[in-house]
Design an enzyme around this catalytic site. Structure first.
Site, PDB file in Angstrom:
ATOM      1  N   ILE A 150       0.829  -1.205   0.000  1.00 22.62           N
ATOM      2  CA  ILE A 150       0.000   0.000   0.000  1.00 22.62           C
ATOM      3  C   ILE A 150       0.858   1.247   0.000  1.00 22.62           C
ATOM      4  O   ILE A 150       0.339   2.351   0.022  1.00 22.62           O
ATOM      5  CB  ILE A 150      -0.978   0.019   1.193  1.00 22.62           C
ATOM      6  CG1 ILE A 150      -0.233  -0.203   2.500  1.00 22.62           C
ATOM      7  CG2 ILE A 150      -2.046  -1.027   0.997  1.00 22.62           C
ATOM      8  CD1 ILE A 150      -1.129  -0.106   3.717  1.00 22.62           C
ATOM      9  N   GLY A 151       2.142   1.068  -0.023  1.00 20.96           N
ATOM     10  CA  GLY A 151       2.997   2.244  -0.068  1.00 20.96           C
ATOM     11  C   GLY A 151       4.435   1.819  -0.262  1.00 20.96           C
ATOM     12  O   GLY A 151       4.825   0.718   0.137  1.00 20.96           O
ATOM     13  N   GLY A 191       8.492   3.513  -0.261  1.00 23.07           N
ATOM     14  CA  GLY A 191       9.305   4.692  -0.004  1.00 23.07           C
ATOM     15  C   GLY A 191      10.753   4.281   0.030  1.00 23.07           C
ATOM     16  O   GLY A 191      11.074   3.106  -0.164  1.00 23.07           O
ATOM     17  N   GLY A 249      11.632   1.259   2.107  1.00 19.93           N
ATOM     18  CA  GLY A 249      11.151  -0.075   1.784  1.00 19.93           C
ATOM     19  C   GLY A 249       9.679  -0.016   1.462  1.00 19.93           C
ATOM     20  O   GLY A 249       9.193   0.994   0.953  1.00 19.93           O
ATOM     21  N   ASP A 289       7.725  16.856  10.832  1.00 19.59           N
ATOM     22  CA  ASP A 289       7.251  16.748   9.455  1.00 19.59           C
ATOM     23  C   ASP A 289       5.730  16.740   9.428  1.00 19.59           C
ATOM     24  O   ASP A 289       5.101  15.805   8.933  1.00 19.59           O
ATOM     25  CB  ASP A 289       7.830  15.516   8.776  1.00 19.59           C
ATOM     26  CG  ASP A 289       7.790  15.626   7.256  1.00 19.59           C
ATOM     27  OD1 ASP A 289       7.496  16.731   6.744  1.00 19.59           O
ATOM     28  OD2 ASP A 289       8.043  14.614   6.579  1.00 19.59           O
TER      29      ASP A 289
END
Ligand SMILES: *[C@@H]1O[C@H](CO)[C@@H](O)[C@H](O)[C@H]1NC(C)=O
Ligand SMILES: *[C@@H]1O[C@H](CO)[C@@H](O)[C@H](O)[C@H]1NC(C)=O
Ligand SMILES: *[C@@H]1O[C@H](CO)[C@@H](O)[C@H](O)[C@H]1NC(C)=O
Ligand SMILES: *[C@@H]1O[C@H](CO)[C@@H](O)[C@H](O)[C@H]1NC(C)=O
Ligand SMILES: *[C@@H]1O[C@H](CO)[C@@H](O)[C@H](O)[C@H]1NC(C)=O
Ligand SMILES: *[C@@H]1O[C@H](CO)[C@@H](O)[C@H](O)[C@H]1NC(C)=O
Ligand SMILES: *[C@@H]1O[C@H](CO)[C@@H](O)[C@H](O)[C@H]1NC(C)=O
Ligand SMILES: *[C@@H]1O[C@H](CO)[C@@H](O)[C@H](O)[C@H]1NC(C)=O
Ligand SMILES: *[C@@H]1O[C@H](CO)[C@@H](O)[C@H](O)[C@H]1NC(C)=O
Ligand SMILES: *[C@@H]1O[C@H](CO)[C@@H](O)[C@H](O)[C@H]1NC(C)=O
Ligand SMILES: *[C@@H]1O[C@H](CO)[C@@H](O)[C@H](O)[C@H]1NC(C)=O
Length: 848
Positions: free
Chosen positions: A527-528, A530, A533, A645
């Site tokens: 689902i993602g 980056g 990993g 962030d």
């Protein structure tokens, strides 16, 4: 010959930005043709390509990078000699072109070859042009093989595959910076760069969407996905007037190849409008495809072309027509379908173009969702037309991708079989967690580089070698412990390195458990992705859905540090923080298991996706939730934690739309680290960064408050915090929105979908809070506690307004304030509970 086939097989990828087409008149006609990685120039394609090492006042190349070359490529395609050299880079590389202004085609040529120890198969890099992200984590070989798997032709010599990405950029600052940013630990390469001016306007200002209103193209970027010469042979770049476009044959994209027959006639074709002379070369109009041969009486079928496209973007489809046979109207009347919806009916080319041999084009816009990932273009019979008039015609076809939220980059995870995985909704979900490595502001990169360098030097001197600045992959944008901001915080020493095992709180999963939960790290569950990993959606034994973040094996993190992180993380529990459920550290794996957030990022509900927009009240509630999470980080734990962030992709929504802060992972608190002040590398995301932190590298909670202020404006305006395709004064949301807020007219730029559905008073107050958060100096900004208090007040105003609008008799805002103040007074210094969402006892109910 083979190279030509490759060319036909792999679509020309092109990328076009068409905003700011207004001032094209003064476009200079200077081209740049750059042969990368060499100081020799070559003549190919009828043009001279200058080596990038040849001194040229208008081109500067930032080092470091490697000039690479290979043996002569076997075949002699157009670009053969050009592709024998390349520039390889393992760190960021810029090509800066000066003295260009107006709209330009920018083409990037990639032809992978191996050089020394550099394996191009492992290339992964981003390309950014004047701030616009063009591609993300780009891997040329995988893109080529992915394209190859869709095509019918094969057997080409893979060592000479190449790929061209083409862009049109409106350049309004006299300089073009093309940045190549390799993923950490990876490399990138580029064989040639081509910059060609566009003098004429290629696109109208607004184009109609299939079955909907027209779309204003101003400010949108475009990528050309496909460009076909229908019914004819390839039109090579040197056959296309001054724009050097390549037009592929359409045959391999046809769904049923024999459903259309080719016709051609090259006599006396002219453009229907004199303004269109650059739209396509006449060569494209000389050939066409019509519905099968004339012997077939009943033409009850469609001519269909099918294209793979990146999901979740809008596409502009340009169809080129020219009647070549009939010199009277009503001989061919047909329907145009785009993704199975009717884009036009009763379409008669003769009538629209004004006669025979008139070159004409028609544009449509349609969205492609993640469910389909394909674009079907079909021309079929018009039921109303008699048998005689039933026929269809198409001469050329172009498909352009329109940018979404100021980016054209799409990251698609591939598994080994080339299947793509994931779907849009879930893909957005975890982009916030950790994926921010690429969004770190460039200056930050430089400063962090210098910082790390200095620290390395310092560490070398002090002889400690095992506390490298370290492991960020899992917590890329992680906060750091604020030990110094105001001197009263505890130091990190109460969590000594190494004494973790006994105190950890999260569940320790075994690797088999994780494998079971993720179906052996099945790529279809990703689902993602980056730099750290991949994140998988998983289901653990008890049926709980979880998000499983598995760090790259290349990660620099030591196991001990990893454990420290786990212990820290598992202590942070709050309703408005995405919680860590457990971890797995077997067999050198570093895996974290998080609570699954079904509704993805807050950003995805604001803009850039098909999701329905949140109401004003929902937005306020999300802001309040996020503020609570931050407030807890700042004050709730026994030490202050700065998130570092804060952004809308780090605010996730669960299935009930409860907002939670994510990616608040901890930082280095190892004993050897010097914590005299918290001024590590400037991290954070472009557009959200506290200017004070940026200037002084002095990190406080107020930096989070600043970023949160930007989030508040983003929630009102529902646009990207940085959108380089907008006019200069609008690029940066914070500056732009502050301009309006200072004039007390924030309502001018509110998300149009909110119009009429919000309390003006609540917006006014909301704007004031956001403005305070963005105060230039941290000390003038409110604390998160104050922000939270005000936001609750804003929510009350909105609820009161909603009551008023539903039931006439309600209360005034001063009453609301009274209730709130009472509630706050009751709770004294702590105006809100840390763990509960209770509205401080001042809950308002509509009075009937
Ligand atoms: C540039 O070309 C010259 C010969 O023309 C060669 O000697 C020199 O090594 C080249 N420099 C680089 C950096 O390739
Ligand atoms: C591909 O081309 C190279 C020369 O560039 C040649 O040595 C190799 O045998 C070719 N491979 C195939 C499969 O044709
Ligand atoms: C490349 O250009 C960008 C934008 O102008 C700048 O921020 C960055 O520092 C440059 N990188 C290098 C390696 O010069
Ligand atoms: C390239 O560098 C030279 C010398 O440093 C400078 O004069 C020139 O303006 C630079 N050109 C660009 C395009 O940055
Ligand atoms: C790159 O990948 C291709 C296909 O997978 C393979 O044939 C080639 O040997 C690889 N090249 C290198 C240098 O590993
Ligand atoms: C498109 O939007 C721009 C600015 O947003 C505006 O100036 C222009 O008039 C619009 N064009 C059309 C055709 O609506
Ligand atoms: C081409 O078109 C012209 C008229 O435009 C016509 O006279 C001629 O016969 C056509 N040629 C063919 C081969 O169809
Ligand atoms: C070419 O087209 C023009 C205008 O459409 C027409 O006036 C002329 O007669 C045509 N010439 C031929 C040879 O068909
Ligand atoms: C061609 O462009 C001019 C100026 O841009 C415009 O006035 C004219 O209407 C255009 N003609 C057509 C046929 O679109
Ligand atoms: C042509 O395609 C459209 C859209 O997919 C479909 O609705 C229509 O039935 C098709 N027509 C024929 C004759 O197959
Ligand atoms: C659209 O039409 C094509 C061809 O008729 C068909 O294969 C495809 O499944 C259709 N797509 C949808 C979403 O109905």
């Amino acid at each position: 010959m083979e190279r030509v086939q490759c060319w036909e097989v792999f679509a020309l990828m092109s990328l076009v930005i068409i905003s700011a087409f207004v001032k094209t008149g003064e476009a200079q006609s200077k081209s740049f043709l750059i042969n990368c990685g060499t100081n020799s120039s070559v003549n190919v394609d009828g043009r001279r390509w200058v080596g990038d090492l040849v001194p040229d006042g208008n081109l500067n190349l930032s080092s470091p990078s490697i000039a690479a070359s290979t043996a002569a490529l076997s075949d002699s395609s157009n670009f053969g000699p050009l592709y024998e050299t390349a520039r390889f880079f393992t760190e960021s590389l810029n090509y800066t072109f000066e003295g260009i202004h107006g709209n330009y085609f920018v083409r990037l040529h990639f032809c992978p070859f191996s050089f020394g120890n550099y394996n191009v198969n492992e290339s992964a890099f981003d390309v950014v042009a004047n701030g616009l992200k063009l591609v993300s984590k780009f891997n040329v070989p995988s893109e080529i093989s992915h394209k190859n798997s869709n095509s019918q032709s094969s057997g080409s010599n893979s060592s000479s595959f190449f790929l061209i990405k083409e862009y049109i950029l409106p350049i309004n600052m006299d300089v073009l910076v093309v940045e190549f940013l390799p993923v950490k630990g990876s490399l990138g390469f580029i064989n040639a760069i081509e910059i060609v001016p566009i003098v004429d306007k290629l696109f109208a200002d607004s184009i109609s969407r299939v079955g909907d209103n027209s779309v204003n193209l101003s400010g949108r970027s475009i990528q050309t996905m496909y460009r076909l010469n229908v019914g004819g042979s390839e039109v090579k770049s040197n056959q296309d007037s001054n724009l050097w476009r390549t037009w592929e044959v359409d045959f391999s994209y046809m769904f049923t190849a024999n459903a259309g027959s080719e016709i051609s006639n090259s006599s006396n074709i002219t453009h229907a409008s004199a303004n269109d002379s650059s739209v396509a070369p006449l060569l494209v109009y000389e050939t066409a495809r019509t519905m099968s041969n004339t012997g077939v009486l009943e033409k009850r079928f469609n001519m269909s072309w099918k294209f793979e496209v990146d999901p979740d973007f809008d596409y502009l489809i340009r169809l080129h027509f020219c009647e070549l046979v009939f010199n009277v109207p009503k001989q061919r009347i047909f329907r145009i379908y785009i993704n199975n919806r009717t884009a036009a009916d009763n379409f008669d080319v003769f009538e629209r173009s004004g006669g025979i041999n008139k070159a004409y084009h028609q544009d449509y816009i349609d969205a492609v969702s993640s469910k389909t990932k394909t674009l079907w273009i079909q021309l079929g019979p018009e039921t109303a037309a008699g048998a005689a008039g039933t026929d269809a015609l198409l001469n050329g076809l172009e498909i352009f991708k329109l940018s979404q939220s100021g980016s054209l980059a799409y990251v698609e995870p591939y598994d080994s079989t080339g299947n793509s995985v994931g779907n849009s909704k879930t893909k957005i979900l975890w982009e916030g967690i950790g994926a921010g490595v690429t969004s770190v502001v460039m200056l930050g990169v430089i400063i962090s580089f210098i910082y790390c360098f200095c620290r390395r030097q310092r560490e070398k001197l002090s002889g400690t070698k095992n506390n490298s600045p370290g492991w960020r992959p899992l917590f890329l944008n992680g906060s750091i412990l604020n030990n110094s901001a105001n001197g009263k915080r505890a130091t990190g020493s109460q969590y000594p390195y190494g004494s973790v095992a006994s105190t950890r709180v999260g569940k320790q999963f075994t690797l088999p458990e994780i494998c079971a939960a993720t179906n052996n790290f099945d790529d279809s569950l990703v689902i993602g992705v980056g730099g750290f990993g991949k994140v998988y959606k998983g289901e653990i034994e008890d049926g709980t859905l979880v998000a499983i973040k598995r760090s790259n094996p290349q990660s620099e993190q030591g196991l001990a540090e990893f454990e420290t992180e786990i212990e820290m993380l598992s202590k942070l529990r709050h309703r408005h923080l995405v919680s860590m459920i457990g971890f797995c550290d077997e067999q050198n794996e570093m895996i974290l298991v998080y609570e699954y957030m079904a509704n993805g990022t807050l950003r995805s509900h604001l803009f850039g996706s098909d999701l329905s927009p949140l109401t004003w009240k929902q937005r306020l509630e999300a802001c309040i939730g996020a503020a609570r999470g931050l407030y807890y980080l700042h004050t709730g734990a026994d030490r202050g934690i700065i998130h570092r962030d804060v952004k809308t992709t780090n605010i996730l929504l669960d299935e009930k739309f409860v907002a939670k802060m994510s990616d608040f992972g901890l930082s280095k608190t190892g004993p050897a680290l010097d914590h005299t002040h918290v001024s590590t590398a400037v991290k954070g995301s472009f557009g959200y960064l506290d200017p004070e932190y940026y200037r002084r590298q002095h990190l406080t909670e107020k930096s989070d408050v600043y970023s949160f202020g930007v989030v508040l404006f983003e929630v009102v305006c529902a646009r990207a915090v940085i959108n380089p395709s907008l006019p200069k004064d609008q690029i940066n949301l914070a500056e732009w929105a502050m301009g309006w807020q200072r004039q007390r007219s924030l309502e001018t730029i509110i998300d149009s979908r909110l119009k009429g559905n919000y309390s003006p008073e609540s917006l006014k107050k909301f704007g004031e809070i956001a403005e305070k958060c963005l105060a230039d100096e941290g000390k003038n900004r409110p604390t998160m506690g104050e922000v939270l208090w005000y936001l609750e007040y804003v929510l009350q105003l909105q609820e009161a307004w909603m009551c008023t609008n539903n039931a006439e008799n309600s209360f005034s805002s001063s009453q609301v304030l009274g209730v709130l103040k009472e509630a706050a007074a009751e709770k004294k210094q702590e105006p809100h509970s840390l763990d509960e969402d209770t509205n401080s006892g001042g809950k308002m109910v509509c009075q009937e």
